[in-house]
Design a protein around this motif. Structure first.
Motif, mmCIF file in Angstrom:
data_model
loop_
_atom_site.group_PDB
_atom_site.id
_atom_site.type_symbol
_atom_site.label_atom_id
_atom_site.label_comp_id
_atom_site.label_asym_id
_atom_site.label_seq_id
_atom_site.Cartn_x
_atom_site.Cartn_y
_atom_site.Cartn_z
ATOM 1 N N TYR A 139 16.923 37.798 -21.602
ATOM 2 C CA TYR A 139 17.588 38.654 -22.584
ATOM 3 C C TYR A 139 17.636 37.848 -23.869
ATOM 4 N N PHE A 185 20.717 39.843 -28.393
ATOM 5 C CA PHE A 185 21.132 40.700 -27.285
ATOM 6 C C PHE A 185 21.780 39.855 -26.190
ATOM 7 N N ALA A 212 28.737 40.032 -19.354
ATOM 8 C CA ALA A 212 27.679 40.723 -18.608
ATOM 9 C C ALA A 212 26.697 39.715 -18.030
ATOM 10 N N VAL A 213 26.542 38.579 -18.706
ATOM 11 C CA VAL A 213 25.862 37.425 -18.114
ATOM 12 C C VAL A 213 26.844 36.259 -18.158
ATOM 13 N N ARG A 273 34.189 44.554 -28.954
ATOM 14 C CA ARG A 273 32.956 45.335 -28.796
ATOM 15 C C ARG A 273 33.311 46.774 -29.154
ATOM 16 N N GLU A 316 26.097 36.012 -10.425
ATOM 17 C CA GLU A 316 26.111 35.767 -11.857
ATOM 18 C C GLU A 316 24.689 35.770 -12.442
ATOM 19 N N LEU A 317 24.498 36.457 -13.554
ATOM 20 C CA LEU A 317 23.225 36.399 -14.265
ATOM 21 C C LEU A 317 23.279 35.309 -15.327
ATOM 22 N N LEU A 333 25.785 39.808 -24.600
ATOM 23 C CA LEU A 333 26.007 39.937 -23.151
ATOM 24 C C LEU A 333 26.869 38.784 -22.643
ATOM 25 N N LEU A 358 21.342 50.598 -29.959
ATOM 26 C CA LEU A 358 22.280 50.753 -28.841
ATOM 27 C C LEU A 358 23.648 51.213 -29.327
ATOM 28 N N ARG A 410 30.636 39.336 -23.622
ATOM 29 C CA ARG A 410 31.441 40.273 -22.838
ATOM 30 C C ARG A 410 31.286 40.074 -21.333
ATOM 31 N N LEU A 449 32.200 40.017 -10.747
ATOM 32 C CA LEU A 449 30.851 40.295 -10.285
ATOM 33 C C LEU A 449 30.276 39.133 -9.477
#
Lengths: 258, 258
Positions: B189, B193, B202-203, B141, B157-158, B197, B127, B200, B154
């Motif tokens: 995930y 990985f 993302a989750v 990052r 939330e994941l 996430l 990636l 940052r 967001l």
């Protein structure tokens, strides 16, 4: 015409589809680099300026090259819904991933002729991985032939599944929980990322439920051209539950999911 | 010395770690392009020539630059286990993904001083995403500052979770099933990985269980420097169950996982 396109005609159509997707892929990468801008649609699902811009671009490219073909997609109304050639486009399958810069979202473009899948392209802009197939011409990953057995020698078969909230939406969460418990290596590789992993044998099979016509339009032809099995588990209006991958793994999972 | 390294010293150490990882990243990408070669270890887990070559490279680079530091990693015996500076290396966290060309595997390199995490680097070669932090210097990052709230605005939330077979291994599968049922957007995930996430935003948070010292050695400093909360849920010998991410999400998940 209502005759099926010949193999040379299919090659031309596939080349066009790949060229369209190459352009949308660049657009989506530039939107990603600039930072996704999200808003919520009336149904509460997220949409980004990249979704809209990429679908507009794909529709424009299709209409310019194939003015008598139909187009169906998520963000805009259908075009010529009675035409014998129908394009299906989903510019960003996996908007939740895209908005979080999780690089697993993809673009789906497919062409059906008289209701039968003729070709499919699934592109992952952030991974720079393009999977494609046309009926009778095989399945390819970045131009190299793939089959569902590409990863055949691997022990510990993985199974991909979409997210539990999709199962909840159609009240099939018991099937999700059963699958999770029955197989040690189930992973939520959702959206079209799981579809391409099944096509190249990185996972043995995938289950995806409650999905829209444009989200599955490319998958059957890709899976079948890769030598895989594609099963529709359930239909709800235009939505489908599907299971696909290596024939043996699909057969093993069927009783768990029925 | 047994004094903590100063900020300028930490910057030098981090720059070295990033340079080591840059080299292993190129090696791993070339091994991936050539097609991974897999064999099974005595314990049944897979190992590839890329694992071995990348760990050898990382150890050589560390020893050459820091001959008095210790090194611990998955594939080779520890070096100078009583040294006050200890490097932890996992060249390919997510070997199952690597062998399937699923681009979510990563490289972990961390340096601890007298048992305390000093710096951590998690690199995702396929990636081209490098996440790093040093104590007191922030988390980054690809060179840009990150926080666990980078994705704060967001909705939906994941939550990331490692694979169910890890929970099975330590007989905590009930916690996995509870988590899946209690939150609509849980995604597997796995491996490092999920760690990046969470760092940052993302989750919202991640749960990872039954993991080795080298697989968590970079995570605490990255999460804490990104403003997140890091909790050890359980200890089994050298193995740990950990939960980390946005403080509010971590607190909400704690009772589900205890």
């Amino acid at each position: 015409m209502s005759l099926e396109p010949t193999f040379p005609e299919r090659r031309v159509l596939l080349r066009c589809a790949l060229s369209f997707v190459g352009k949308s892929s660049r657009l989506i990468r530039s939107k990603l680099a600039a930072g996704p801008r999200v808003r919520l649609k009336d149904d509460g699902s997220p949409v980004t300026d990249a979704d809209l811009a990429a679908e507009r671009l794909l529709r424009r490219l299709i209409v310019r090259r194939f003015p008598d073909h139909g187009i169906q997609g998520e963000e805009f109304p259908p075009v010529r819904p009675r035409a014998e050639f129908q394009w299906f486009v989903d510019p960003i399958d996996g908007t939740m991933s895209f908005t979080r810069e999780i690089p697993l979202f993809g673009t789906i473009v497919a062409l059906h002729h008289l209701g039968r899948p003729l070709l499919g392209v699934i592109d992952h802009p952030a991974l720079q991985e393009t999977t494609s197939a046309a009926a009778g011409l095989g399945a390819f990953r970045n131009g190299r032939r793939i089959t569902v057995s590409s990863g055949n020698a691997l022990k510990n078969e993985l199974v991909a599944v979409c997210y539990r909230d999709q199962f909840l939406r159609c009240r099939r969460q018991a099937a999700f929980d059963r699958l999770m418990r029955s197989h040690p290596n189930v992973r939520t590789y959702g959206d079209c990322f799981g579809h391409i992993l099944a096509a190249r044998g990185a996972v043995g099979a995938m289950v995806d439920v409650d999905i829209n016509p444009w989200d599955l339009a490319a998958t059957q032809v890709i899976i079948e051209e890769a030598g895989g099995k594609y099963v529709v588990l359930a239909r709800r209006g235009k939505r489908r539950d599907i299971l696909f991958g290596k024939p043996k793994v699909v057969d093993r999972l069927l009783p768990i999911l029925k």
